[in-house]
Enzyme design. Structure first.
Site: not given
Ligand code: UD1
Ligand code: MG
Length: 455
Positions: A167, A22, A102, A15, A375, A349, A79, A378, A152
């Site tokens: 459970n 999963k 999961d 699913r 300083n 960087k 299981t 710009a 179950e």
């Protein structure tokens, strides 16, 4: 007594509609099964067994280098069948904790409580009472309240379907009993599977007292079968992280709009505005303010520093009292000493900004060392790359770089030196000197603008 952990992870997860197994789908950028393993490892088990079926290679790659034992379940016959695969790896006198790959949000404290419940008996179940128990195995109890079995959903009668205690699948079993019970499993049930849950009735028949314990929150026992449930788990996890941040001393303007995909530590009186994303390891010291829409990845922000809106900070370290943004980008190796300021549309960087140094607008500083209180005007660009190699730009303390200057590295600007606006600097400027490297302005007096010709 020794402890082994078994993580069931063989299910296909149809699913999810995904090429990824999963259990590798992430919650907070970490595979669900990794959450389970990380929590389990905190119990210091002798072994963590991961039972895999589908996507074994992907699982082994994702968990490479970790202390887990992979056990294959080639065919998914239930299981109980899954746990049977691990039997040859189990000792004769140990506790076995069974978890689902999961179900990622189980708290350590919940597992410790379950283990404590199993101390004096051979079987302890983690159960939970749900307003809507649909889909789960029901816990069947005698009139006296003793657990007699698990039925179950597909095998339950109407009376059993009304039971709301279910459970979770997590349990602790003594290895010797587990081996004995697993050997007797049958698959004559509605799904034709070998149910692990059938060991519960076997234990009851033997007179074993079946202990139970509960989690604090339902999200701790919820799994994800599809991406809707995965998103719900993500939200539950994020809310938990947000609560942890608030308890640690941070004000969150909206606890529903912060995402922690890693580990964040906060000092006191930290303020985090809406839509902030943290990744990797992030440290925020006392009094830090993170404005809205920022991304912070693997960085340290010093006390009372402020990161303004829409800034992206990765692999950077800020001392106290710094200011960054809005719209700033700090990349790996950016180091801001006390009180340094980086303004809007500035990219930094692998550059150290000395105490109080400023680059307030529209600048690229790469591979540079900037002295105290310098300083940077710009539009200043460190031309650090010649197409093959990166070079260093050194700017002294108190230097003033005029706007729209290109500093062609390697190059040095001395302490208190000045660079005139619009310069392209290719040679060192000595301390205290002014360098201007631009076309000289000429003024042509009496010049006439062209006029349109008559047609
Ligand atoms: C199981 C329990 C049910 C419980 C529910 C909680 C059984 C028979 N039933 O039902 O009582 O309320 O979980 O969610 O145990 N798996 C394998 N190999 C298999 C089958 C399953 O590894 O052959 C794994 C799955 O990947 C999953 C877990 O075991 O992680 C549970 O399997 P699932 O099929 O979801 O069991 P449920 O029918 O939900
Ligand atoms: Mg299930």
């Amino acid at each position: 007594m020794a402890l082994s952990v078994v993580v069931l992870a063989a299910g296909k997860g149809t699913r999810m509609r995904s090429a990824l197994p999963k259990v590798l789908h992430p919650v907070a950028h970490k595979p669900m099964v990794q959450h389970v393993i990380d929590t389990a490892q905190q119990l210091h088990p002798s072994t963590v067994h991961v039972i895999y079926g589908h996507g074994g290679d992907a699982l082994k790659t994702a968990l490479k280098g970790q202390a887990v034992n992979f056990v294959e379940q080639a065919e998914q016959l239930g299981t109980g069948h899954a746990v049977q695969q691990v039997v040859p790896h189990l000792g004769s006198d140990e506790k076995v904790l069974i978890l689902y790959g999961d179900v990622p949000l189980t708290r350590l404290a919940t597992l410790k409580t379950l283990l404590a419940a199993a101390e004096k008996t051979d079987l302890a179940l983690l159960t939970v009472t749900l307003p809507d128990p649909n889909g789960y195995g029901r816990i069947v109890r005698s009139k006296q309240g003793a657990v007699s079995g698990i039925v179950e959903q597909k095998d339950a009668n109407i009376a059993q379907l009304a039971i709301t205690e279910v459970n979770t699948g997590m349990m602790v079993v003594h290895s010797a009993s587990l081996k004995r019970w697993l050997a007797n499993l049958q698959n004559n049930n509605a799904q034709g599977e070998f149910y692990l849950t059938d060991i519960v009735a076997m234990a009851a028949v033997e007179g074993v007292k079946i202990a139970t314990s509960q989690p604090d929150e339902i999200s701790e026992v919820e799994g994800a079968n599809n991406r809707v449930q995965l998103a719900a788990l993500e939200r539950a996890y994020q809310l938990r992280q947000a609560e942890q941040l608030m308890i640690s001393g941070a004000t969150l303007m909206d606890p529903a709009r912060v995402d922690v995909r890693g580990q964040v530590t906060v000092g006191s009186d930290v303020v985090i505005d809406a839509n902030v994303i943290f990744e990797g390891r992030v440290e925020l010291a006392d009094g830090v303010v993170i404005e809205s829409n920022c991304v912070l990845r693997n960085c340290k922000i010093g006390a009372d520093s402020r990161v303004k809106s829409h800034s992206v900070i990765e692999g950077a370290e800020l001392a106290a009292g710094c200011s960054v943004g809005p719209f700033a980008r700090l990349r790996p190796g950016a180091v801001l000493e006390q009180g340094a300021a980086i303004g809007n549309f500035v990219e930094v960087k692998n550059t150290r900004m000395g105490p109080g140094a400023k680059a307030s607008h529209l600048t690229y500083l790469g591979d540079a060392v900037v002295g105290a209180a310098a300083n940077i005007g710009a539009g200043t660009i460190t031309c650090n790359y010649d197409g093959a190699n990166k070079h260093l730009t050194e700017i002294g303390a108190g230097a003033f770089i005029g706007s729209n200057s290109s500093l062609v590295a390697p190059v040095q600007i001395g302490d208190n030196a000045t660079v005139g606006a619009g310069s392209t600097i290719t040679k060192a400027v000595a301390a205290g000197e002014l360098a201007v490297a631009r076309g000289k302005q000429i003024t042509i007096s009496g010049w006439q603008r062209p006029v349109k010709k008559e047609q």
